[in-house]
Write a protein that holds these residues in place. Structure first.
Motif, PDB file in Angstrom:
ATOM      1  N   GLY A  51     -27.598  84.501 -42.562  1.00  0.00           N
ATOM      2  CA  GLY A  51     -28.823  84.216 -43.299  1.00  0.00           C
ATOM      3  C   GLY A  51     -28.756  82.872 -43.991  1.00  0.00           C
ATOM      4  N   CYS A  52     -29.839  82.552 -44.667  1.00  0.00           N
ATOM      5  CA  CYS A  52     -29.882  81.262 -45.348  1.00  0.00           C
ATOM      6  C   CYS A  52     -30.777  81.335 -46.576  1.00  0.00           C
ATOM      7  CB  CYS A  52     -30.365  80.172 -44.409  1.00  0.00           C
ATOM      8  SG  CYS A  52     -32.035  80.412 -43.811  1.00  0.00           S
ATOM      9  N   ILE A  53     -30.569  80.366 -47.432  1.00  0.00           N
ATOM     10  CA  ILE A  53     -31.462  80.114 -48.553  1.00  0.00           C
ATOM     11  C   ILE A  53     -32.202  78.832 -48.203  1.00  0.00           C
ATOM     12  CG2 ILE A  53     -31.638  79.571 -51.006  1.00  0.00           C
ATOM     13  CD1 ILE A  53     -29.142  81.283 -51.459  1.00  0.00           C
ATOM     14  N   PRO A  54     -33.447  78.964 -47.713  1.00  0.00           N
ATOM     15  CA  PRO A  54     -34.219  77.765 -47.366  1.00  0.00           C
ATOM     16  C   PRO A  54     -34.656  77.038 -48.640  1.00  0.00           C
ATOM     17  CG  PRO A  54     -35.124  79.740 -46.320  1.00  0.00           C
ATOM     18  CD  PRO A  54     -34.154  80.177 -47.365  1.00  0.00           C
ATOM     19  N   PHE A  55     -34.536  75.716 -48.637  1.00  0.00           N
ATOM     20  CA  PHE A  55     -34.935  74.938 -49.812  1.00  0.00           C
ATOM     21  C   PHE A  55     -35.518  73.607 -49.377  1.00  0.00           C
ATOM     22  CE2 PHE A  55     -30.860  73.152 -48.834  1.00  0.00           C
ATOM     23  CZ  PHE A  55     -30.881  71.841 -49.297  1.00  0.00           C
ATOM     24  N   ARG A  56     -36.216  72.981 -50.319  1.00  0.00           N
ATOM     25  CA  ARG A  56     -36.707  71.624 -50.106  1.00  0.00           C
ATOM     26  C   ARG A  56     -36.710  70.916 -51.447  1.00  0.00           C
ATOM     27  NH1 ARG A  56     -43.121  72.773 -48.956  1.00  0.00           N
ATOM     28  NH2 ARG A  56     -43.625  73.477 -51.052  1.00  0.00           N
ATOM     29  N   TYR A  57     -36.677  69.592 -51.374  1.00  0.00           N
ATOM     30  CA  TYR A  57     -36.748  68.783 -52.578  1.00  0.00           C
ATOM     31  C   TYR A  57     -38.212  68.526 -52.905  1.00  0.00           C
ATOM     32  CZ  TYR A  57     -31.809  68.049 -51.787  1.00  0.00           C
ATOM     33  OH  TYR A  57     -30.472  68.244 -51.589  1.00  0.00           O
ATOM     34  N   LYS A  58     -38.557  68.649 -54.150  1.00  0.00           N
ATOM     35  CA  LYS A  58     -39.926  68.423 -54.610  1.00  0.00           C
ATOM     36  C   LYS A  58     -39.846  67.433 -55.772  1.00  0.00           C
ATOM     37  CE  LYS A  58     -44.261  69.995 -54.497  1.00  0.00           C
ATOM     38  NZ  LYS A  58     -45.053  70.378 -53.392  1.00  0.00           N
ATOM     39  N   TYR A  59     -40.593  66.338 -55.680  1.00  0.00           N
ATOM     40  CA  TYR A  59     -40.543  65.313 -56.700  1.00  0.00           C
ATOM     41  C   TYR A  59     -41.806  65.369 -57.552  1.00  0.00           C
ATOM     42  CZ  TYR A  59     -36.689  63.493 -53.978  1.00  0.00           C
ATOM     43  OH  TYR A  59     -35.506  63.369 -53.317  1.00  0.00           O
TER      44      TYR A  59
ATOM     45  N   GLY B  44     -30.417  88.352 -40.862  1.00  0.00           N
ATOM     46  CA  GLY B  44     -30.468  89.371 -39.837  1.00  0.00           C
ATOM     47  C   GLY B  44     -29.181  89.391 -39.047  1.00  0.00           C
ATOM     48  N   GLY B  45     -29.130  90.240 -38.049  1.00  0.00           N
ATOM     49  CA  GLY B  45     -27.918  90.414 -37.269  1.00  0.00           C
ATOM     50  C   GLY B  45     -27.484  89.164 -36.527  1.00  0.00           C
ATOM     51  N   TRP B  46     -26.191  88.916 -36.585  1.00  0.00           N
ATOM     52  CA  TRP B  46     -25.561  87.835 -35.833  1.00  0.00           C
ATOM     53  C   TRP B  46     -25.200  88.417 -34.482  1.00  0.00           C
ATOM     54  CZ3 TRP B  46     -20.005  85.892 -37.313  1.00  0.00           C
ATOM     55  CH2 TRP B  46     -19.571  84.949 -36.387  1.00  0.00           C
ATOM     56  N   GLU B  47     -25.731  87.839 -33.423  1.00  0.00           N
ATOM     57  CA  GLU B  47     -25.591  88.418 -32.095  1.00  0.00           C
ATOM     58  C   GLU B  47     -24.520  87.717 -31.264  1.00  0.00           C
ATOM     59  OE1 GLU B  47     -29.479  88.915 -30.385  1.00  0.00           O
ATOM     60  OE2 GLU B  47     -30.108  90.162 -32.060  1.00  0.00           O
ATOM     61  N   ASN B  48     -24.038  88.421 -30.224  1.00  0.00           N
ATOM     62  CA  ASN B  48     -22.913  87.963 -29.401  1.00  0.00           C
ATOM     63  C   ASN B  48     -23.155  86.651 -28.665  1.00  0.00           C
ATOM     64  OD1 ASN B  48     -21.151  90.131 -29.986  1.00  0.00           O
ATOM     65  ND2 ASN B  48     -22.251  91.415 -28.531  1.00  0.00           N
ATOM     66  N   ASP B  49     -24.402  86.304 -28.392  1.00  0.00           N
ATOM     67  CA  ASP B  49     -24.680  85.101 -27.605  1.00  0.00           C
ATOM     68  C   ASP B  49     -24.995  83.869 -28.454  1.00  0.00           C
ATOM     69  OD1 ASP B  49     -27.127  85.961 -28.552  1.00  0.00           O
ATOM     70  OD2 ASP B  49     -28.186  85.624 -26.667  1.00  0.00           O
ATOM     71  N   GLU B  50     -24.632  83.903 -29.739  1.00  0.00           N
ATOM     72  CA  GLU B  50     -24.935  82.775 -30.615  1.00  0.00           C
ATOM     73  C   GLU B  50     -23.823  82.600 -31.652  1.00  0.00           C
ATOM     74  OE1 GLU B  50     -28.664  83.750 -32.559  1.00  0.00           O
ATOM     75  OE2 GLU B  50     -27.866  85.643 -33.265  1.00  0.00           O
ATOM     76  N   THR B  51     -23.756  81.396 -32.228  1.00  0.00           N
ATOM     77  CA  THR B  51     -22.837  81.158 -33.337  1.00  0.00           C
ATOM     78  C   THR B  51     -23.483  81.679 -34.612  1.00  0.00           C
ATOM     79  OG1 THR B  51     -23.740  78.992 -33.938  1.00  0.00           O
ATOM     80  CG2 THR B  51     -22.024  79.029 -32.209  1.00  0.00           C
TER      81      THR B  51
ATOM     82  N   LYS C 275     -24.087  80.005 -37.235  1.00  0.00           N
ATOM     83  CA  LYS C 275     -25.060  79.001 -37.680  1.00  0.00           C
ATOM     84  C   LYS C 275     -26.365  79.113 -36.894  1.00  0.00           C
ATOM     85  CE  LYS C 275     -21.843  75.581 -39.494  1.00  0.00           C
ATOM     86  NZ  LYS C 275     -21.357  74.201 -39.380  1.00  0.00           N
ATOM     87  N   GLU C 276     -26.251  79.321 -35.587  1.00  0.00           N
ATOM     88  CA  GLU C 276     -27.459  79.507 -34.768  1.00  0.00           C
ATOM     89  C   GLU C 276     -28.229  80.749 -35.225  1.00  0.00           C
ATOM     90  OE1 GLU C 276     -25.953  77.537 -30.534  1.00  0.00           O
ATOM     91  OE2 GLU C 276     -25.572  79.664 -30.921  1.00  0.00           O
ATOM     92  N   ALA C 277     -27.510  81.799 -35.584  1.00  0.00           N
ATOM     93  CA  ALA C 277     -28.169  83.019 -36.056  1.00  0.00           C
ATOM     94  C   ALA C 277     -28.894  82.775 -37.372  1.00  0.00           C
ATOM     95  CB  ALA C 277     -27.140  84.147 -36.215  1.00  0.00           C
ATOM     96  N   ALA C 278     -28.288  82.038 -38.284  1.00  0.00           N
ATOM     97  CA  ALA C 278     -28.927  81.744 -39.580  1.00  0.00           C
ATOM     98  C   ALA C 278     -30.203  80.934 -39.379  1.00  0.00           C
ATOM     99  CB  ALA C 278     -27.948  81.004 -40.487  1.00  0.00           C
TER     100      ALA C 278
END
Length: 181
Positions: free
Chosen positions: A24-32, A63-70, A72-75
């Motif tokens: 998973g990930c914590i999506p972020f962006r910079y806001k000025y 979500g689930g990390w699957e066998n056909d991906e790294t 990072k690709e899953a995130a």
């Protein structure tokens, strides 16, 4: 461009020592902020959280990390499927362990999960994505709060958190004195 479709089922799911592996990930962006004369002044960080049809409260895409991906690709895939954002992974925030009542199966009968969480700098917000839904109210899981407060915030440095709603996303702003690339 082809229509985005979420992966389903558990036939490709990874497990280790009775734990279902989650990415998973914590999506972020910079806001000025801008001064009255239009010049950039204060830089803030907005963190994206999503709602789920499985219950109340806000979540980070995972979500689930699957066998056909790294991992990072899953995130990255989960960010697109669940939050409708694309971006660049910037930092590994850590591994977080939790027990899920809904993710119990023959390989993890107790519902044990191990989530690898990343910081994802949002570069693109999609108009439509596979699991689009309306926003919820507050963060549902304590392990996600820990990922935000102890992983993500520590990576950025201490700051203030506030929440706002924009484009059917919930954004949590964290003031940060520096930008790490």
């Amino acid at each position: 461009m082809s229509e985005l479709v979420a992966r389903t089922g558990r036939h490709q799911q990874r497990y280790v020592d009775g734990y279902r592996l989650i990415a998973g990930c914590i999506p972020f962006r910079y806001k000025y902020s801008e001064t009255d004369d239009g010049e950039p002044s204060e830089k803030n960080i907005e963190v994206l959280m999503i709602s789920s049809t499985s219950g109340p409260g806000l979540l980070f895409p995972k979500g689930g990390w699957e066998n056909d991906e790294t991992v990072k690709e899953a995130a990255v895939r989960e960010a697109v499927e669940e939050a409708g954002v694309r971006g660049d992974l910037k930092h590994f925030l850590g591994e977080y362990y939790f027990k899920s009542k809904t993710l119990q199966d023959e390989f993890s009968p107790e519902g044990l999960c191990k989530a690898a969480m990343y910081a994802l700098l949002v570069k693109e917000e999609l108009d439509s994505w596979p699991e689009k839904s309306l926003p919820g109210e507050c963060c549902r899981h304590s392990w996600m709060k820990e990922a935000l407060e102890e992983g993500f915030r520590k990576w950025l440095s201490d700051g203030m958190i506030s929440t706002m709603e924009e484009n059917n996303h919930i954004l949590t702003s964290i003031s940060s004195p520096k930008e790490e690339e």
